[in-house]
Design an enzyme around this catalytic site. Structure first.
Site, PDB file in Angstrom:
ATOM      1  N   THR A  83       0.877  -1.189   0.000  1.00  0.00           N
ATOM      2  CA  THR A  83       0.000   0.000   0.000  1.00  0.00           C
ATOM      3  C   THR A  83       0.904   1.226   0.000  1.00  0.00           C
ATOM      4  O   THR A  83       1.638   1.464   0.962  1.00  0.00           O
ATOM      5  CB  THR A  83      -0.907   0.019   1.247  1.00  0.00           C
ATOM      6  OG1 THR A  83      -1.663  -1.181   1.285  1.00  0.00           O
ATOM      7  CG2 THR A  83      -1.843   1.214   1.206  1.00  0.00           C
ATOM      8  N   LYS A 137      -7.576   1.753  -3.090  1.00  0.00           N
ATOM      9  CA  LYS A 137      -7.239   1.343  -1.716  1.00  0.00           C
ATOM     10  C   LYS A 137      -7.454   2.514  -0.743  1.00  0.00           C
ATOM     11  O   LYS A 137      -7.879   2.327   0.397  1.00  0.00           O
ATOM     12  CB  LYS A 137      -5.781   0.861  -1.675  1.00  0.00           C
ATOM     13  CG  LYS A 137      -5.229   0.536  -0.301  1.00  0.00           C
ATOM     14  CD  LYS A 137      -5.729  -0.764   0.288  1.00  0.00           C
ATOM     15  CE  LYS A 137      -5.158  -0.978   1.692  1.00  0.00           C
ATOM     16  NZ  LYS A 137      -5.520  -2.246   2.289  1.00  0.00           N
ATOM     17  N   LYS A 197      -0.086   5.070   8.416  1.00  0.00           N
ATOM     18  CA  LYS A 197       0.661   5.231   7.154  1.00  0.00           C
ATOM     19  C   LYS A 197      -0.333   5.406   5.999  1.00  0.00           C
ATOM     20  O   LYS A 197      -0.201   6.318   5.173  1.00  0.00           O
ATOM     21  CB  LYS A 197       1.538   3.991   6.937  1.00  0.00           C
ATOM     22  CG  LYS A 197       2.419   3.999   5.715  1.00  0.00           C
ATOM     23  CD  LYS A 197       1.955   3.117   4.569  1.00  0.00           C
ATOM     24  CE  LYS A 197       1.785   1.655   4.902  1.00  0.00           C
ATOM     25  NZ  LYS A 197       1.384   0.841   3.737  1.00  0.00           N
TER      26      LYS A 197
HETATM   27  P1  NAP Z   1       5.159  -6.818   7.400  1.00  0.00           P
HETATM   28  O1  NAP Z   1       4.714  -8.093   8.000  1.00  0.00           O
HETATM   29  O2  NAP Z   1       5.764  -5.779   8.277  1.00  0.00           O
HETATM   30  O3  NAP Z   1       6.171  -7.160   6.213  1.00  0.00           O
HETATM   31  C1  NAP Z   1       6.825  -6.148   5.500  1.00  0.00           C
HETATM   32  C2  NAP Z   1       7.832  -6.826   4.601  1.00  0.00           C
HETATM   33  O4  NAP Z   1       8.545  -5.825   3.863  1.00  0.00           O
HETATM   34  C3  NAP Z   1       8.873  -7.621   5.348  1.00  0.00           C
HETATM   35  O5  NAP Z   1       9.197  -8.743   4.558  1.00  0.00           O
HETATM   36  C4  NAP Z   1      10.063  -6.657   5.416  1.00  0.00           C
HETATM   37  O6  NAP Z   1      11.312  -7.292   5.552  1.00  0.00           O
HETATM   38  C5  NAP Z   1       9.945  -6.013   4.064  1.00  0.00           C
HETATM   39  N1  NAP Z   1      10.600  -4.701   4.007  1.00  0.00           N
HETATM   40  C6  NAP Z   1      10.217  -3.570   4.639  1.00  0.00           C
HETATM   41  N2  NAP Z   1      11.044  -2.576   4.324  1.00  0.00           N
HETATM   42  C7  NAP Z   1      11.962  -3.067   3.481  1.00  0.00           C
HETATM   43  C8  NAP Z   1      13.073  -2.535   2.795  1.00  0.00           C
HETATM   44  N3  NAP Z   1      13.392  -1.228   2.932  1.00  0.00           N
HETATM   45  N4  NAP Z   1      13.794  -3.336   2.014  1.00  0.00           N
HETATM   46  C9  NAP Z   1      13.463  -4.645   1.868  1.00  0.00           C
HETATM   47  N5  NAP Z   1      12.416  -5.227   2.476  1.00  0.00           N
HETATM   48  C10 NAP Z   1      11.684  -4.442   3.274  1.00  0.00           C
HETATM   49  O7  NAP Z   1       3.956  -6.098   6.637  1.00  0.00           O
HETATM   50  P2  NAP Z   1       2.632  -6.720   6.008  1.00  0.00           P
HETATM   51  O8  NAP Z   1       1.588  -6.788   7.043  1.00  0.00           O
HETATM   52  O9  NAP Z   1       2.983  -7.936   5.218  1.00  0.00           O
HETATM   53  O10 NAP Z   1       2.205  -5.532   5.015  1.00  0.00           O
HETATM   54  C11 NAP Z   1       2.853  -5.340   3.776  1.00  0.00           C
HETATM   55  C12 NAP Z   1       2.088  -4.279   2.986  1.00  0.00           C
HETATM   56  O11 NAP Z   1       0.725  -4.707   2.825  1.00  0.00           O
HETATM   57  C13 NAP Z   1       2.035  -2.910   3.664  1.00  0.00           C
HETATM   58  O12 NAP Z   1       2.098  -1.895   2.690  1.00  0.00           O
HETATM   59  C14 NAP Z   1       0.657  -2.907   4.346  1.00  0.00           C
HETATM   60  O13 NAP Z   1       0.146  -1.589   4.509  1.00  0.00           O
HETATM   61  C15 NAP Z   1      -0.147  -3.714   3.355  1.00  0.00           C
HETATM   62  N6  NAP Z   1      -1.311  -4.410   3.918  1.00  0.00           N
HETATM   63  C16 NAP Z   1      -1.212  -5.115   5.085  1.00  0.00           C
HETATM   64  C17 NAP Z   1      -2.335  -5.757   5.605  1.00  0.00           C
HETATM   65  C18 NAP Z   1      -2.266  -6.532   6.903  1.00  0.00           C
HETATM   66  O14 NAP Z   1      -3.331  -6.901   7.432  1.00  0.00           O
HETATM   67  N7  NAP Z   1      -1.088  -6.817   7.444  1.00  0.00           N
HETATM   68  C19 NAP Z   1      -3.554  -5.670   4.925  1.00  0.00           C
HETATM   69  C20 NAP Z   1      -3.630  -4.990   3.720  1.00  0.00           C
HETATM   70  C21 NAP Z   1      -2.499  -4.346   3.232  1.00  0.00           C
HETATM   71  P3  NAP Z   1      11.850  -7.724   7.012  1.00  0.00           P
HETATM   72  O15 NAP Z   1      11.288  -9.102   7.254  1.00  0.00           O
HETATM   73  O16 NAP Z   1      13.324  -7.728   6.890  1.00  0.00           O
HETATM   74  O17 NAP Z   1      11.357  -6.702   8.001  1.00  0.00           O
END
Ligand code: NAP
Length: 298
Positions: A103, A178, A246
């Site tokens: 997102t 979104k 965010k």
């Molecule tokens: P998350 O569990 O925090 O995972 C984020 C991922 O991105 C991790 O693999 C992290 O690596 C990687 N990452 C972050 N910064 C990075 C960088 N600078 N370089 C390389 N890798 C990086 O987050 P998530 O819940 O999966 O969410 C991911 C996206 O989906 C976000 O934009 C969020 O807003 C969106 N989203 C989430 C949900 C939800 O319910 N969680 C629902 C809809 C949309 P590391 O493992 O090394 O930290």
């Protein structure tokens, strides 16, 4: 890369809560998946569960791939894994397609799409809704922007983990959709919080109230999935307040530039900042009710 059944060479960057199961669905569908995760232990954990290989950088993962997916945190993270040092764009072959499930702002999507186009790489912005449970069940909703020709080439991949996907127009329109989704959620969660708070203060049986009104016009996904835990004050799961803030900062910036008026969204964003200030940044977004049940300073 047109046949639905032909296995494709795919890279998936970002094995977080969302990306981990999504990449798994692609591997289970028979595609050749190479994963990259900044913290490599997560890539190792993924390889324990799914067939595939891992790479040490986004550029290594993207080399010779038909399609490269990403699901990282925010605009900055997305720039890093695409055009940063060892970014994926450096090695993606001509005619390959980059699909972003992060997102982000719509502006970073158009900015990166323009860079991709110069390298003959297609770009799709495809943020998701449905949360961790939706990703794990392969039942996400996906909002898609990009050229139709690119969309047609990747939609069968997205169907591996989506129950609904919709092409909404050129690059950026997926992110805009979104934003609409998050505006709806912000208002609905605040409304539900006030409703449950009111019911409690007036000695109503909240379970009974929810049981009956959830069959009428007040029904919502939030009511069906969150009313019980909200009543019980349980928030340590779900979609984090930090992520919502965010998303709302992206929404409010887009509203400023487009002249849209979002008074309720701006107010709810402030309420979420209070939840963060009280240590609830990792709480589910339904934690808004905690401000009513335990107002700060009282
Ligand atoms: P998350 O569990 O925090 O995972 C984020 C991922 O991105 C991790 O693999 C992290 O690596 C990687 N990452 C972050 N910064 C990075 C960088 N600078 N370089 C390389 N890798 C990086 O987050 P998530 O819940 O999966 O969410 C991911 C996206 O989906 C976000 O934009 C969020 O807003 C969106 N989203 C989430 C949900 C939800 O319910 N969680 C629902 C809809 C949309 P590391 O493992 O090394 O930290």
């Amino acid at each position: 890369m047109s046949s639905k059944k032909h296995p494709l060479n795919i890279a998936f960057i970002g094995l977080g809560v969302m990306g981990f199961p999504m990449a798994g669905y692609l591997a289970n569908a028979g595609h050749n998946v190479t994963v990259y995760n900044r913290t490599s232990a997560k890539a190792d954990a993924w390889l324990q569960q799914y067939p595939g290989t891992k790479a040490d950088t986004p550029a290594d993962a993207a080399q010779d791939k038909d399609v490269v997916f990403a699901c990282v945190g925010n605009d900055h993270d997305l720039r890093q894994v695409t055009i940063g040092e060892h970014g994926a764009f450096a090695t993606m072959p001509e005619s390959s397609i980059f699909v972003d499930h992060t997102t982000t702002s719509a502006s970073v999507a158009t900015e990166l799409a323009a860079i991709a186009e110069k390298r003959q790489i297609g770009y799709i912005d495809a943020p998701v809704s449905g949360g961790q449970a939706g990703a794990e069940k392969g039942a996400l909703t996906v909002m898609i922007g990009g050229a139709d020709a690119h969309y047609q080439k990747i939609v069968h991949l997205i169907r591996c983990y989506a129950k609904m996907q919709k092409h909404l127009g050129p690059v950026g329109k997926g992110q805009m959709c979104k934003m609409v989704n998050q505006i709806c959620i912000a208002g609905i969660v605040q409304g539900l919080s006030e409703a449950l708070h009111f019911a409690k203060r007036n000695d109503l049986d909240t379970d009974a109230v929810v049981e009956v009104i959830s069959k009428g016009a007040a029904q919502s996904w939030q009511m069906d999935n969150r009313a019980k835990t909200m009543s019980q004050g349980e928030f340590e799961f779900g979609f984090a307040v930090d992520w919502m803030r965010k998303d709302l900062s992206i929404v409010l910036e887009q509203a400023r530039t487009s002249g849209a008026h979002l008074p309720l969204t701006a107010l709810v964003d402030q309420f979420y900042s209070q939840v963060q200030a009280q240590g609830g940044g990792r709480y589910d977004t339904s934690s808004l009710i905690s401000l009513l049940e335990k107002p700060s300073g009282k």
